[in-house]
Design an enzyme around this catalytic site. Sequence first.
Site, PDB file in Angstrom:
ATOM      1  N   ARG A  91       9.555  -9.693 -17.497  1.00 61.45           N
ATOM      2  CA  ARG A  91      10.600 -10.501 -18.135  1.00 61.45           C
ATOM      3  C   ARG A  91      11.878 -10.465 -17.282  1.00 61.45           C
ATOM      4  NH1 ARG A  91      10.873  -9.062 -24.345  1.00 61.45           N
ATOM      5  NH2 ARG A  91      12.024 -11.038 -24.306  1.00 61.45           N
ATOM      6  N   ARG A 151      10.018 -14.125 -36.223  1.00 62.99           N
ATOM      7  CA  ARG A 151      10.493 -14.986 -35.137  1.00 62.99           C
ATOM      8  C   ARG A 151       9.755 -14.606 -33.846  1.00 62.99           C
ATOM      9  NH1 ARG A 151      16.024 -16.096 -36.729  1.00 62.99           N
ATOM     10  NH2 ARG A 151      15.656 -17.222 -38.667  1.00 62.99           N
ATOM     11  N   HIS A 194      18.041  -0.661 -22.549  1.00 55.37           N
ATOM     12  CA  HIS A 194      18.636  -1.095 -21.281  1.00 55.37           C
ATOM     13  C   HIS A 194      20.130  -0.805 -21.194  1.00 55.37           C
ATOM     14  CE1 HIS A 194      14.786  -3.069 -21.383  1.00 55.37           C
ATOM     15  NE2 HIS A 194      15.157  -3.843 -22.398  1.00 55.37           N
ATOM     16  N   ASP A 244      21.180  10.688 -23.928  1.00 59.21           N
ATOM     17  CA  ASP A 244      21.733  12.039 -24.117  1.00 59.21           C
ATOM     18  C   ASP A 244      21.158  12.710 -25.362  1.00 59.21           C
ATOM     19  OD1 ASP A 244      23.267  11.716 -21.856  1.00 59.21           O
ATOM     20  OD2 ASP A 244      25.151  11.351 -22.925  1.00 59.21           O
ATOM     21  N   ALA A 270      16.744  -3.440 -27.397  1.00 63.68           N
ATOM     22  CA  ALA A 270      17.689  -3.738 -26.316  1.00 63.68           C
ATOM     23  C   ALA A 270      18.528  -2.521 -25.917  1.00 63.68           C
ATOM     24  CB  ALA A 270      18.600  -4.893 -26.744  1.00 63.68           C
ATOM     25  N   GLU A 312       8.034   6.390 -24.759  1.00 64.55           N
ATOM     26  CA  GLU A 312       8.740   5.102 -24.853  1.00 64.55           C
ATOM     27  C   GLU A 312       7.704   3.989 -25.006  1.00 64.55           C
ATOM     28  OE1 GLU A 312      11.152   4.367 -21.399  1.00 64.55           O
ATOM     29  OE2 GLU A 312      11.624   2.301 -21.990  1.00 64.55           O
ATOM     30  N   HIS A 328       7.150  -0.342 -25.652  1.00 65.73           N
ATOM     31  CA  HIS A 328       7.648  -1.711 -25.797  1.00 65.73           C
ATOM     32  C   HIS A 328       6.477  -2.621 -26.105  1.00 65.73           C
ATOM     33  CE1 HIS A 328      11.568  -0.581 -24.396  1.00 65.73           C
ATOM     34  NE2 HIS A 328      10.963   0.116 -23.451  1.00 65.73           N
ATOM     35  N   LEU A 329       6.696  -3.551 -27.000  1.00 61.96           N
ATOM     36  CA  LEU A 329       5.649  -4.515 -27.346  1.00 61.96           C
ATOM     37  C   LEU A 329       5.344  -5.421 -26.164  1.00 61.96           C
ATOM     38  CD1 LEU A 329       7.224  -5.319 -30.778  1.00 61.96           C
ATOM     39  CD2 LEU A 329       4.919  -4.400 -30.522  1.00 61.96           C
ATOM     40  N   SER A 330       6.397  -5.911 -25.521  1.00 63.94           N
ATOM     41  CA  SER A 330       6.229  -6.845 -24.403  1.00 63.94           C
ATOM     42  C   SER A 330       6.221  -6.072 -23.082  1.00 63.94           C
ATOM     43  CB  SER A 330       7.378  -7.859 -24.402  1.00 63.94           C
ATOM     44  OG  SER A 330       8.623  -7.200 -24.210  1.00 63.94           O
ATOM     45  N   ASN A 376      10.766   2.862 -29.610  1.00 61.33           N
ATOM     46  CA  ASN A 376      11.029   1.537 -29.050  1.00 61.33           C
ATOM     47  C   ASN A 376      12.497   1.269 -29.357  1.00 61.33           C
ATOM     48  OD1 ASN A 376      11.351  -1.112 -28.334  1.00 61.33           O
ATOM     49  ND2 ASN A 376       9.498  -1.848 -29.352  1.00 61.33           N
ATOM     50  N   TYR A 404       6.372 -11.283 -29.434  1.00 62.03           N
ATOM     51  CA  TYR A 404       6.263 -10.009 -30.147  1.00 62.03           C
ATOM     52  C   TYR A 404       5.101  -9.940 -31.140  1.00 62.03           C
ATOM     53  CZ  TYR A 404      10.852  -9.381 -28.069  1.00 62.03           C
ATOM     54  OH  TYR A 404      11.884  -9.275 -27.173  1.00 62.03           O
ATOM     55  N   ARG A 464      15.889  -6.369 -18.128  1.00 62.91           N
ATOM     56  CA  ARG A 464      14.992  -5.529 -18.942  1.00 62.91           C
ATOM     57  C   ARG A 464      14.211  -4.539 -18.080  1.00 62.91           C
ATOM     58  NH1 ARG A 464      15.106  -8.221 -23.999  1.00 62.91           N
ATOM     59  NH2 ARG A 464      15.407 -10.439 -23.725  1.00 62.91           N
ATOM     60  N   PRO A 524      17.076  -2.016 -32.582  1.00 59.93           N
ATOM     61  CA  PRO A 524      17.663  -3.260 -33.071  1.00 59.93           C
ATOM     62  C   PRO A 524      16.731  -4.467 -32.984  1.00 59.93           C
ATOM     63  CG  PRO A 524      18.663  -2.598 -30.995  1.00 59.93           C
ATOM     64  CD  PRO A 524      17.840  -1.438 -31.475  1.00 59.93           C
ATOM     65  N   ASN A 525      16.788  -5.242 -34.063  1.00 65.10           N
ATOM     66  CA  ASN A 525      16.055  -6.513 -34.204  1.00 65.10           C
ATOM     67  C   ASN A 525      14.561  -6.358 -34.451  1.00 65.10           C
ATOM     68  OD1 ASN A 525      18.287  -8.350 -33.916  1.00 65.10           O
ATOM     69  ND2 ASN A 525      18.379  -7.720 -31.785  1.00 65.10           N
TER      70      ASN A 525
HETATM   71  O1  CA2 Z   1       9.200  -5.443 -25.958  1.00 66.44           O
HETATM   72  C1  CA2 Z   1       9.847  -4.700 -26.685  1.00 66.44           C
HETATM   73  O2  CA2 Z   1       9.334  -3.993 -27.549  1.00 66.44           O
HETATM   74  C2  CA2 Z   1      11.380  -4.668 -26.559  1.00 66.44           C
HETATM   75  O3  CA2 Z   1      11.814  -3.342 -26.767  1.00 66.44           O
HETATM   76  C3  CA2 Z   1      11.899  -5.581 -27.654  1.00 66.44           C
HETATM   77  C4  CA2 Z   1      13.407  -5.774 -27.597  1.00 66.44           C
HETATM   78  C5  CA2 Z   1      13.864  -6.173 -26.192  1.00 66.44           C
HETATM   79  O4  CA2 Z   1      15.272  -6.231 -26.151  1.00 66.44           O
HETATM   80  C6  CA2 Z   1      13.365  -5.199 -25.142  1.00 66.44           C
HETATM   81  O5  CA2 Z   1      13.776  -5.653 -23.875  1.00 66.44           O
HETATM   82  C7  CA2 Z   1      11.853  -5.105 -25.183  1.00 66.44           C
HETATM   83  C8  CA2 Z   1      13.852  -6.869 -28.580  1.00 66.44           C
HETATM   84  C9  CA2 Z   1      13.383  -6.670 -29.976  1.00 66.44           C
HETATM   85  C10 CA2 Z   1      13.602  -7.952 -30.713  1.00 66.44           C
HETATM   86  O6  CA2 Z   1      12.580  -8.061 -31.665  1.00 66.44           O
HETATM   87  C11 CA2 Z   1      12.417  -9.266 -32.272  1.00 66.44           C
HETATM   88  C12 CA2 Z   1      11.244  -9.439 -32.955  1.00 66.44           C
HETATM   89  C13 CA2 Z   1      10.993 -10.627 -33.568  1.00 66.44           C
HETATM   90  C14 CA2 Z   1      11.922 -11.642 -33.516  1.00 66.44           C
HETATM   91  C15 CA2 Z   1      13.101 -11.477 -32.835  1.00 66.44           C
HETATM   92  C16 CA2 Z   1      13.356 -10.269 -32.213  1.00 66.44           C
END
Ligand code: CA2
Length: 146
Positions: A109, A20, A82, A89, A79, A100, A102-104, A76, A25, A113, A12-13
């Site tokens: 954080r 954004r 978490h 499963d 959210a 797995e 994650h970008l960040s 990835n 990210y 997370r 998601p997202n």
């Molecule tokens: O760091 C990551 O890759 C995350 O999986 C990104 C998730 C976050 O909930 C995880 O804790 C860590 C959020 C993805 C949201 O991506 C966006 C990208 C650009 C603008 C807004 C949201």
Amino acid sequence: MNAAKILVLNGPNLNMLGLREPEIYGRETLDDLNAKCVEKAAKLGLEADCRQSNIEGEMVTWIQGARTSHKGIILNAGAYTHTSVALHDALLASELPVIEVHLSNIFGRESFRHHSYISPIAAGVICGFGSLGYDLALEAMAKQVA
Ligand code: CA2
């Protein structure tokens, strides 16, 4: 021989990448990221099947399907990392190697997370290196499926 197919699944997202929060990210879009994955995978003799969904159930369905058509999953889960016992499963049932990503750096954080439902069933976890993490995951996956 056909290249081993790897599901590169973003949750998601992540379709908002580059649009954004570039300070967290990065500036690359999801299309940029997917193109880099396809190119890197080809260099490793793999085929990257890149998908993104904002819907947990759709991700579960794709993971279930991958069991017979793919050799590994790079995930990835955004959210859902978490929160999702359902993804945990499905990954377990797929019996595929999972990496797995994650970008960040999720450990630098908010504390919510710091826990992942994916990590216990993953072969490994890469976080904090932005899109390079997907490259590294593909390299590790090439070794997993060799
Ligand atoms: O760091 C990551 O890759 C995350 O999986 C990104 C998730 C976050 O909930 C995880 O804790 C860590 C959020 C993805 C949201 O991506 C966006 C990208 C650009 C603008 C807004 C949201």
